[in-house]
Design a protein around this motif. Sequence first.
Motif, PDB file in Angstrom:
ATOM      1  N   PRO A  81      35.588  48.161  43.215  1.00  0.00           N
ATOM      2  CA  PRO A  81      35.702  47.215  42.110  1.00  0.00           C
ATOM      3  C   PRO A  81      35.375  45.798  42.553  1.00  0.00           C
ATOM      4  O   PRO A  81      35.480  45.466  43.743  1.00  0.00           O
ATOM      5  CB  PRO A  81      37.173  47.322  41.732  1.00  0.00           C
ATOM      6  N   ALA A  82      35.018  44.986  41.602  1.00  0.00           N
ATOM      7  CA  ALA A  82      34.902  43.550  41.830  1.00  0.00           C
ATOM      8  C   ALA A  82      36.230  42.936  41.394  1.00  0.00           C
ATOM      9  O   ALA A  82      36.891  43.440  40.492  1.00  0.00           O
ATOM     10  CB  ALA A  82      33.762  42.969  41.018  1.00  0.00           C
ATOM     11  N   THR A  83      36.624  41.865  42.049  1.00  0.00           N
ATOM     12  CA  THR A  83      37.853  41.157  41.699  1.00  0.00           C
ATOM     13  C   THR A  83      37.482  39.798  41.138  1.00  0.00           C
ATOM     14  O   THR A  83      36.672  39.076  41.732  1.00  0.00           O
ATOM     15  CB  THR A  83      38.765  40.998  42.928  1.00  0.00           C
ATOM     16  N   VAL A  84      38.061  39.436  39.989  1.00  0.00           N
ATOM     17  CA  VAL A  84      37.789  38.156  39.342  1.00  0.00           C
ATOM     18  C   VAL A  84      39.031  37.295  39.447  1.00  0.00           C
ATOM     19  O   VAL A  84      40.136  37.712  39.082  1.00  0.00           O
ATOM     20  CB  VAL A  84      37.402  38.356  37.863  1.00  0.00           C
ATOM     21  N   TYR A  85      38.850  36.076  39.953  1.00  0.00           N
ATOM     22  CA  TYR A  85      39.928  35.087  40.038  1.00  0.00           C
ATOM     23  C   TYR A  85      39.606  33.973  39.057  1.00  0.00           C
ATOM     24  O   TYR A  85      38.460  33.512  38.986  1.00  0.00           O
ATOM     25  CB  TYR A  85      40.023  34.497  41.450  1.00  0.00           C
ATOM     26  N   ILE A  86      40.600  33.523  38.287  1.00  0.00           N
ATOM     27  CA  ILE A  86      40.418  32.488  37.277  1.00  0.00           C
ATOM     28  C   ILE A  86      41.146  31.225  37.701  1.00  0.00           C
ATOM     29  O   ILE A  86      42.330  31.275  38.060  1.00  0.00           O
ATOM     30  CB  ILE A  86      40.946  32.973  35.911  1.00  0.00           C
ATOM     31  N   GLU A  87      40.439  30.106  37.649  1.00  0.00           N
ATOM     32  CA  GLU A  87      41.051  28.810  37.970  1.00  0.00           C
ATOM     33  C   GLU A  87      42.151  28.497  36.973  1.00  0.00           C
ATOM     34  O   GLU A  87      41.977  28.625  35.764  1.00  0.00           O
ATOM     35  CB  GLU A  87      39.966  27.739  37.912  1.00  0.00           C
ATOM     36  N   LYS A  88      43.275  28.059  37.477  1.00  0.00           N
ATOM     37  CA  LYS A  88      44.399  27.677  36.620  1.00  0.00           C
ATOM     38  C   LYS A  88      44.742  26.225  36.842  1.00  0.00           C
ATOM     39  O   LYS A  88      44.586  25.682  37.877  1.00  0.00           O
ATOM     40  CB  LYS A  88      45.629  28.530  36.923  1.00  0.00           C
TER      41      LYS A  88
END
Length: 88
Positions: A81-88
């Motif tokens: 899988p690819a992992t997506v990180y979102i800026e918070k």
Amino acid sequence: MPKIVVTAAVKDVQAWLEFKPQLIAQMSAVASDGTSYVAADGSNRVASTWDVPDLDAFQAAQTAASPEMAAAMERYGMIPPATVYIEK
């Protein structure tokens, strides 16, 4: 505008880097300023960062990825899988 980071493993780092123009074209409807990164340790881990004006639209596009995009990702060696990180 939030920024995201996407990480994944790939079969061949150089082939993945050659995929970048297609990836940018595919992502242009929901993300901009795609930048690619490779692991400093020489492993097969890669990352990209993107500016995403509408996170809901981005997530919908990822959920409904076209068969053509899925085939291209496989052709260029992405290992799910690819992992997506979102800026918070």
